[in-house]
Design a protein around this motif. Structure first.
Motif, PDB file in Angstrom:
ATOM      1  N   GLY A  57      -5.774  24.267   1.434  1.00 37.77           N
ATOM      2  CA  GLY A  57      -6.171  25.547   1.983  1.00 37.77           C
ATOM      3  C   GLY A  57      -5.082  26.575   2.209  1.00 37.77           C
ATOM      4  O   GLY A  57      -5.356  27.606   2.823  1.00 37.77           O
ATOM      5  N   HIS A  58      -3.876  26.369   1.723  1.00 37.24           N
ATOM      6  CA  HIS A  58      -2.825  27.361   1.929  1.00 37.24           C
ATOM      7  C   HIS A  58      -3.071  28.609   1.091  1.00 37.24           C
ATOM      8  O   HIS A  58      -3.548  28.532  -0.050  1.00 37.24           O
ATOM      9  N   LEU A  59      -2.686  29.747   1.656  1.00 37.01           N
ATOM     10  CA  LEU A  59      -2.959  31.050   1.060  1.00 37.01           C
ATOM     11  C   LEU A  59      -2.520  31.141  -0.396  1.00 37.01           C
ATOM     12  O   LEU A  59      -3.252  31.676  -1.242  1.00 37.01           O
ATOM     13  N   GLY A  63      -5.793  32.264  -2.511  1.00 35.47           N
ATOM     14  CA  GLY A  63      -5.924  33.671  -2.200  1.00 35.47           C
ATOM     15  C   GLY A  63      -6.892  34.465  -3.052  1.00 35.47           C
ATOM     16  O   GLY A  63      -7.515  35.414  -2.567  1.00 35.47           O
ATOM     17  N   ILE A  87      -8.604  27.494   5.732  1.00 36.09           N
ATOM     18  CA  ILE A  87      -9.396  28.500   5.029  1.00 36.09           C
ATOM     19  C   ILE A  87      -9.977  29.503   6.011  1.00 36.09           C
ATOM     20  O   ILE A  87     -10.001  30.717   5.757  1.00 36.09           O
ATOM     21  N   HIS A  88     -10.412  29.040   7.168  1.00 35.98           N
ATOM     22  CA  HIS A  88     -10.960  29.951   8.178  1.00 35.98           C
ATOM     23  C   HIS A  88      -9.867  30.843   8.768  1.00 35.98           C
ATOM     24  O   HIS A  88     -10.168  31.894   9.341  1.00 35.98           O
ATOM     25  N   LEU A  90      -7.451  32.330   6.952  1.00 32.15           N
ATOM     26  CA  LEU A  90      -6.820  33.103   5.883  1.00 32.15           C
ATOM     27  C   LEU A  90      -6.316  34.474   6.341  1.00 32.15           C
ATOM     28  O   LEU A  90      -5.221  34.884   5.951  1.00 32.15           O
ATOM     29  N   GLN A  93      -3.036  33.867   7.883  1.00 33.00           N
ATOM     30  CA  GLN A  93      -2.046  33.493   6.886  1.00 33.00           C
ATOM     31  C   GLN A  93      -1.519  34.726   6.148  1.00 33.00           C
ATOM     32  O   GLN A  93      -0.323  34.831   5.860  1.00 33.00           O
ATOM     33  N   CYS A  94      -2.421  35.661   5.822  1.00 34.34           N
ATOM     34  CA  CYS A  94      -2.007  36.890   5.134  1.00 34.34           C
ATOM     35  C   CYS A  94      -1.003  37.668   5.987  1.00 34.34           C
ATOM     36  O   CYS A  94       0.020  38.157   5.486  1.00 34.34           O
ATOM     37  N   ASP A 104     -12.679  36.774   2.314  1.00 37.76           N
ATOM     38  CA  ASP A 104     -13.057  35.527   2.973  1.00 37.76           C
ATOM     39  C   ASP A 104     -14.026  34.741   2.096  1.00 37.76           C
ATOM     40  O   ASP A 104     -14.768  35.309   1.290  1.00 37.76           O
TER      41      ASP A 104
END
Length: 210
Positions: A57-59, A63, A87-88, A90, A93-94, A104
């Protein structure tokens, strides 16, 4: 099964296209960003994408997933549900990595150890390999001795475990118990950098000695 690797984003993450040579049906694995470049390569290779597959789930690995899924009408498959928190998160993370906001999404299917994902007439086996993230999965094309391992293992290195819910002991166990069991001849595509083989890393990777 054939494949093409396309490094994307400033992180040079390996987005990979896997496809069935007879049907030209394809999976987009870890589309971390730059969707226009990914679409251009799909068109150049005359492929028919049928799903997006995510290792974790990493950006930098997910992405462009929401954008591509909407534009191509594709399901998003993976990773393991233990990565749902990433993921929730994100949007966060951005902000953390200075990336523009991404669309999303919610995966259409979470994956578990031993699941099978079809790509045209080819089959990918799913291995749950936690450590870099708790829900990291690996996709194995056993028939062709090829694996997409994401950020679990690299040529001469291993995945980081200093991100939220990373676990070094789990990572080493995933490599030794699940990836090494694939056999020395298996080639693998890592999440970043050049390909290698399981045997080379078993013998020469300094992070796995002892």
């Amino acid at each position: 099964m054939d494949y093409r690797i396309l490094p994307v984003t400033p992180f040079q993450q390996n987005c990979t296209l896997f496809w069935c040579e007879r049907t030209r049906r394809a999976a987009i694995i870890d589309p971390g960003g730059e969707p226009e470049r990914i679409l251009a390569l799909i068109a150049e290779l005359n492929l028919e994408p049928e799903r997006i597959l995510l290792t974790h789930g990493h950006l930098d690995h997910v992405g462009a997933s929401g954008d591509l899924a909407e534009r191509l009408g594709l399901p998003i498959v993976g990773p393991h549900p233990d990565d749902a928190f990433l993921i929730h998160a994100l949007p966060a993370q951005c902000q953390m990595f200075g990336f523009p906001p991404v669309r999303d999404f919610e995966p259409d299917q979470w994956l578990q150890q031993g699941d099978i994902v079809n790509v045209g007439e080819e089959r990918l086996e799913v291995l749950h390999c936690p450590g870099h993230t708790p829900g990291h999965v690996v996709f194995v094309d056993a028939a062709n001795g090829l694996a997409q391992v994401g950020d679990v293992l690299f040529r001469g290195s291993i995945g980081r475990t200093d991100f939220p819910r990373g676990n070094h002991r789990q990572l080493i166990d995933s490599i030794q118990q699940r990836l090494f069991a694939l056999g020395d001849a298996v080639r693998f595509i890592p999440g970043h950098g050049p390909m290698s083989t399981i045997g080379h890393e078993r013998r020469a990777n300094p992070y796995l000695r002892g």
